[in-house]
Design a protein around this motif. Structure first.
Motif, PDB file in Angstrom:
ATOM      1  N   TYR A 155       4.422   0.580  -6.135  1.00 47.12           N
ATOM      2  CA  TYR A 155       5.110   1.870  -6.027  1.00 47.12           C
ATOM      3  C   TYR A 155       6.091   1.809  -4.868  1.00 47.12           C
ATOM      4  O   TYR A 155       5.815   1.198  -3.843  1.00 47.12           O
ATOM      5  N   ASP A 156       7.219   2.472  -5.038  1.00 44.61           N
ATOM      6  CA  ASP A 156       8.268   2.447  -4.019  1.00 44.61           C
ATOM      7  C   ASP A 156       8.027   3.399  -2.858  1.00 44.61           C
ATOM      8  O   ASP A 156       8.619   3.239  -1.796  1.00 44.61           O
ATOM      9  N   SER A 157       7.186   4.401  -3.048  1.00 43.36           N
ATOM     10  CA  SER A 157       6.958   5.391  -2.001  1.00 43.36           C
ATOM     11  C   SER A 157       5.599   6.046  -2.184  1.00 43.36           C
ATOM     12  O   SER A 157       5.003   6.000  -3.263  1.00 43.36           O
ATOM     13  N   TRP A 176      -1.963   5.037   0.550  1.00 40.82           N
ATOM     14  CA  TRP A 176      -1.039   4.279  -0.301  1.00 40.82           C
ATOM     15  C   TRP A 176      -0.804   2.880   0.271  1.00 40.82           C
ATOM     16  O   TRP A 176      -0.872   1.882  -0.449  1.00 40.82           O
ATOM     17  N   ARG A 177      -0.529   2.804   1.564  1.00 41.92           N
ATOM     18  CA  ARG A 177      -0.265   1.495   2.185  1.00 41.92           C
ATOM     19  C   ARG A 177      -1.481   0.577   2.089  1.00 41.92           C
ATOM     20  O   ARG A 177      -1.357  -0.617   1.790  1.00 41.92           O
ATOM     21  N   ALA A 178      -2.667   1.125   2.317  1.00 39.27           N
ATOM     22  CA  ALA A 178      -3.891   0.324   2.195  1.00 39.27           C
ATOM     23  C   ALA A 178      -4.099  -0.097   0.739  1.00 39.27           C
ATOM     24  O   ALA A 178      -4.497  -1.242   0.468  1.00 39.27           O
ATOM     25  N   ARG A 207      -4.416  -4.132  -3.334  1.00 35.38           N
ATOM     26  CA  ARG A 207      -4.002  -4.455  -4.695  1.00 35.38           C
ATOM     27  C   ARG A 207      -3.352  -5.832  -4.741  1.00 35.38           C
ATOM     28  O   ARG A 207      -3.630  -6.645  -5.612  1.00 35.38           O
ATOM     29  N   ALA A 208      -2.496  -6.114  -3.778  1.00 40.39           N
ATOM     30  CA  ALA A 208      -1.770  -7.381  -3.740  1.00 40.39           C
ATOM     31  C   ALA A 208      -2.700  -8.570  -3.506  1.00 40.39           C
ATOM     32  O   ALA A 208      -2.395  -9.683  -3.936  1.00 40.39           O
ATOM     33  N   THR A 215     -13.121  -2.321  -1.634  1.00 44.47           N
ATOM     34  CA  THR A 215     -13.034  -2.059  -0.191  1.00 44.47           C
ATOM     35  C   THR A 215     -12.163  -0.847   0.073  1.00 44.47           C
ATOM     36  O   THR A 215     -12.497  -0.001   0.908  1.00 44.47           O
ATOM     37  N   TRP A 216     -11.063  -0.734  -0.654  1.00 42.61           N
ATOM     38  CA  TRP A 216     -10.171   0.414  -0.496  1.00 42.61           C
ATOM     39  C   TRP A 216     -10.916   1.715  -0.782  1.00 42.61           C
ATOM     40  O   TRP A 216     -10.815   2.672  -0.015  1.00 42.61           O
TER      41      TRP A 216
END
Length: 125
Positions: free
Chosen positions: A11-13, A58-60, A65-66, A74-75
């Motif tokens: 996602y971009d944002s 989102w950042r986590a 995910r990556a 974990t998330w």
């Protein structure tokens, strides 16, 4: 050998992530049905504490995910579950809001400024 580049984000944002992923995931998780009381604000970005938490989520999420493997577990356990409990708590940032009635403004904490801030207990030396 391997690339040191990070994989592209899904996602971009945070706005896109909340609208397309988070609300679907947690609408289902909370078993939300139209007309049921859920402490959520459709204008979540108007609540600074909620916006910061959702951005962190989102950042986590992108990070885990990556990396694959058990990362999303974990998330959920370390990030999403505690933050969502706080966001939807009776005394959380959405306590005056609802899905049906929408956003209700909250107030910042009062603060009194002082001329002698430089002499405060936080000054080193």
């Amino acid at each position: 050998m391997g690339s040191s580049e990070s994989p592209p984000q899904a996602y971009d944002s945070v706005v896109e992530w909340v609208a397309e992923y988070f609300v679907v995931l947690y609408g289902d998780d909370l078993a939300y049905r139209r007309g049921e009381p859920v402490l959520w604000c459709p204008e979540w970005w108007r609540h600074p504490g909620a916006a910061v938490r959702l951005d962190a989520l989102w950042r986590a999420w992108e990070y885990y995910r990556a990396r694959g493997g058990p990362g999303i577990s974990t998330w959920f356990l370390d990030h999403a579950d505690p933050h969502v409990r706080r966001l939807t708590a009776p005394n959380g940032p959405f306590r005056r809001c609802s899905v049906e009635d929408g956003h209700q403004d909250s107030s910042a904490l009062p603060v009194e400024m002082t001329e002698s801030w430089g002499d405060s207990m936080f000054k080193q030396g």
